[in-house]
Design an enzyme around this catalytic site. Structure first.
Site, short mmCIF file in Angstrom:
data_model
loop_
_atom_site.label_atom_id
_atom_site.label_comp_id
_atom_site.label_asym_id
_atom_site.label_seq_id
_atom_site.Cartn_x
_atom_site.Cartn_y
_atom_site.Cartn_z
N ASP A 102 -5.42 7.86 9.51
CA ASP A 102 -5.50 7.20 10.81
C ASP A 102 -5.25 8.18 11.96
OD1 ASP A 102 -6.00 4.66 9.90
OD2 ASP A 102 -3.87 4.16 9.70
N LYS A 146 0.84 -1.22 0.00
CA LYS A 146 0.00 0.00 0.00
C LYS A 146 0.87 1.25 0.00
CE LYS A 146 -1.61 1.76 4.05
NZ LYS A 146 -1.36 3.18 4.32
N ASN A 147 1.84 1.28 0.90
CA ASN A 147 2.60 2.53 1.06
C ASN A 147 3.58 2.79 -0.08
OD1 ASN A 147 1.17 3.12 3.31
ND2 ASN A 147 2.73 2.50 4.78
N ARG A 200 -4.62 10.40 4.39
CA ARG A 200 -3.34 11.04 4.70
C ARG A 200 -2.45 11.14 3.45
NH1 ARG A 200 -0.22 13.98 8.31
NH2 ARG A 200 1.95 13.43 8.04
N1 EPU Z 1 8.70 11.56 13.30
C1 EPU Z 1 9.57 12.20 14.14
N2 EPU Z 1 10.89 12.28 13.81
C2 EPU Z 1 11.36 11.73 12.68
C3 EPU Z 1 10.47 11.05 11.80
C4 EPU Z 1 9.14 11.00 12.15
O1 EPU Z 1 9.17 12.71 15.18
O2 EPU Z 1 12.56 11.81 12.40
C5 EPU Z 1 7.28 11.49 13.67
C6 EPU Z 1 6.44 12.45 12.82
O3 EPU Z 1 6.31 13.71 13.45
C7 EPU Z 1 5.14 11.74 12.71
C8 EPU Z 1 5.51 10.29 12.78
O4 EPU Z 1 6.81 10.24 13.31
O5 EPU Z 1 4.31 12.03 13.79
C9 EPU Z 1 5.43 9.58 11.43
O6 EPU Z 1 6.28 10.20 10.55
P1 EPU Z 1 6.20 10.25 8.96
O7 EPU Z 1 6.07 11.65 8.52
O8 EPU Z 1 7.36 9.45 8.46
O9 EPU Z 1 4.85 9.48 8.64
P2 EPU Z 1 4.00 9.59 7.31
O10 EPU Z 1 4.91 9.89 6.18
O11 EPU Z 1 2.85 10.46 7.52
C10 EPU Z 1 4.20 7.07 6.62
C11 EPU Z 1 3.27 5.90 6.39
C12 EPU Z 1 2.67 5.48 7.72
C13 EPU Z 1 3.81 5.09 8.66
C14 EPU Z 1 4.82 6.24 8.79
C15 EPU Z 1 6.04 5.87 9.59
C16 EPU Z 1 2.44 6.24 4.16
C17 EPU Z 1 1.30 6.63 3.28
N3 EPU Z 1 2.22 6.32 5.48
O12 EPU Z 1 3.43 8.10 7.17
O13 EPU Z 1 1.88 4.33 7.44
O14 EPU Z 1 3.29 4.78 9.93
O15 EPU Z 1 5.26 6.65 7.48
O16 EPU Z 1 6.72 4.79 9.01
O17 EPU Z 1 3.50 5.86 3.68
C18 EPU Z 1 0.22 2.71 7.79
O18 EPU Z 1 0.46 2.25 6.68
O19 EPU Z 1 -0.46 2.10 8.64
C19 EPU Z 1 0.77 4.02 8.18
C20 EPU Z 1 0.26 4.77 9.13
#
Ligand code: EPU
Length: 417
Positions: free
Chosen positions: A115, A22-23, A91
């Protein structure tokens, strides 16, 4: 309200086919805006993919399924306009910002939803955009305008997955070199970079935290195959182990599985990897507790934790479950407690799961995609009947789950009402 009714305790045996990630699929669909014609193979048929396709169509593009998992996207006629309000529910809709800015110099979108697992700000996306000349106007919607197309060195404020993906898509329009430091290196980020390479962008450092890249996109058509979902692999491995099943997972891409396989070995799961296939067999002794700590890839990433925490209920001793990223991802642990698990929640990021404990069927809720999968595993381990509500979250991320589980002997029914 749709729900799953699961009768636990049946013995599970057989093959589980692994879907495309998915991601990985979601940013690849967004990246289709950078070329005219995209063919994506091994795309999972899940609701998040359907919503991304709806947004492409809303923008003037077309999408068509060429076979069950091959998606063809044409974005030749796309024109920039505000993303529909439905983008708020997803998201990943933030991933349209980078390619729209790259192609048209502008993007307008509602703030992304998804989520409820933590605050998940998009500041790291915006501050990186700013360094590539993007001005953001933050009102009811997010309005972005790109004033120049130059490269330069960008240190990401957070090693954000979608932040890195947005940035590489925007930087693909820059002819001067862009250096991205503290980049996320998750498999899905790597797959997107490989897609951009196929589109003519020069990128080095794929799989590391420093990327060097220069555009522009020179190709009009790109074909790419989505990698097998490593989040499915860890979840089904945890399911097989926790139920003492004998299960084969195929296909898998071993290059992305180091931390998962290590974790399973530490718990003493009877796991073998051969080529692109994983076999899980009943354990030769008791499962052992082993700290479950989320890290940034290539360490074990946060999304693997909920299924493995269910396995921890069947392991001897205390398992520390530590997710420093998300402060609201423990809902599934509260549901596990209802089912009989011995869990001490210490703070929003840390909990102790003390095993082994039997689990009992109860009425529980799936609050997000990964906690939904955790509930399914717990229900299959449990004695008696479990009802899981909130299963629309599960449909966002897992294709045809009940069929795949029925095929290995699970007693699972979906009730739609
Ligand atoms: N964060 C930090 N410091 C960092 C990196 C991240 O504090 O150096 C915190 C961020 O502030 C945030 C959280 O960690 O609250 C997640 O960060 P990120 O921005 O990497 O998340 P995202 O890009 O919004 C993607 C996946 C998520 C997965 C996260 C973390 C997609 C579409 N989503 O989200 O996937 O949990 O990375 O690996 O790729 C899921 O598939 O169930 C899902 C939630």
């Amino acid at each position: 309200m749709s729900r799953f009714i699961i009768e636990g305790g049946t013995s599970l045996k057989g093959d589980i086919p692994i879907s495309g990630s998915k991601n990985a699929a979601l940013p690849l669909i967004a990246a289709s805006l950078l070329v005219e014609e995209t063919t994506l193979r091994n795309v999972p048929r899940i609701t998040d993919v359907a919503r991304m396709c709806e947004i492409i169509e809303y923008l003037g593009g077309s999408t068509a399924w060429k076979d069950e998992h091959t998606l063809q996207i044409n974005t030749g006629n796309v024109r920039p306009k505000e993303l529909p309000p439905a983008a708020r529910t997803l998201r990943a809709s933030i991933l349209f910002a980078g390619p729209l800015l790259a192609r048209f110099g502008e993007a307008e979108l509602p703030y992304p939803g998804g989520d409820v697992i933590g605050a998940r700000p998009i500041d790291s996306h915006l501050s990186a955009f700013e360094k590539l000349g993007v001005i953001a106007e933050e009102k009811e919607t997010l309005k972005l305008n790109r004033k120049k197309t130059c490269g330069g060195k960008i240190v990401l404020e957070e090693t954000s997955v979608t932040g890195t993906e947005n940035l590489v898509m925007l930087a693909s329009a820059c002819t001067e070199e862009t250096e991205i430091r503290l980049a996320a290196a998750e498999p899905h980020v790597q797959e997107l970079c490989k897609f951009l390479q196929k589109a003519g962008v020069s990128i080095s450092g794929i799989g590391t935290t420093t990327l060097h890249m220069s555009g522009p996109v020179t190709k009009k058509t790109v074909e790419h195959t989505v990698n097998p979902d490593e989040l499915e692999i860890s979840a089904f491995a945890a399911l097989a182990a926790a139920t003492h099943g004998e299960i084969t997972l195929h296909p898998v891409d071993p290059q992305y599985l180091d931390a998962i396989l290590l974790q399973l070995e530490k718990i003493h799961v009877n796991v073998t990897l051969k080529g692109d296939t994983i076999h899980i067999q009943p354990p030769q002794g008791a499962y052992q507790s082993h700290r479950l700590q989320a890290g940034l890839y290539p360490k074990l990433v946060t999304d693997h934790l909920p299924p493995l925490a269910v396995l921890a209920t069947q392991a001897e001793g205390p398992t520390l479950v530590h997710d420093w990223l998300f402060e609201a991802r423990q809902s599934y642990l509260r549901e596990l407690i209802k089912m009989g698990a011995n869990v001490m929640i210490m703070d929003p990021h840390r909990a102790l799961v003390i095993g082994p404990t039997p689990l009992y069927g109860k009425e529980v809720v799936s609050y997000d995609i990964r906690s939904g999968m955790a509930m399914i595993i717990a229900a299959l381990v449990a004695r008696g009947t479990t009802t899981i509500t909130g299963i629309e979250h599960i449909d966002r991320g897992y294709e045809n789950l009940e069929e795949r589980l029925k095929n290995i002997g699970a007693n699972i029914e979906r009730i739609d009402s």
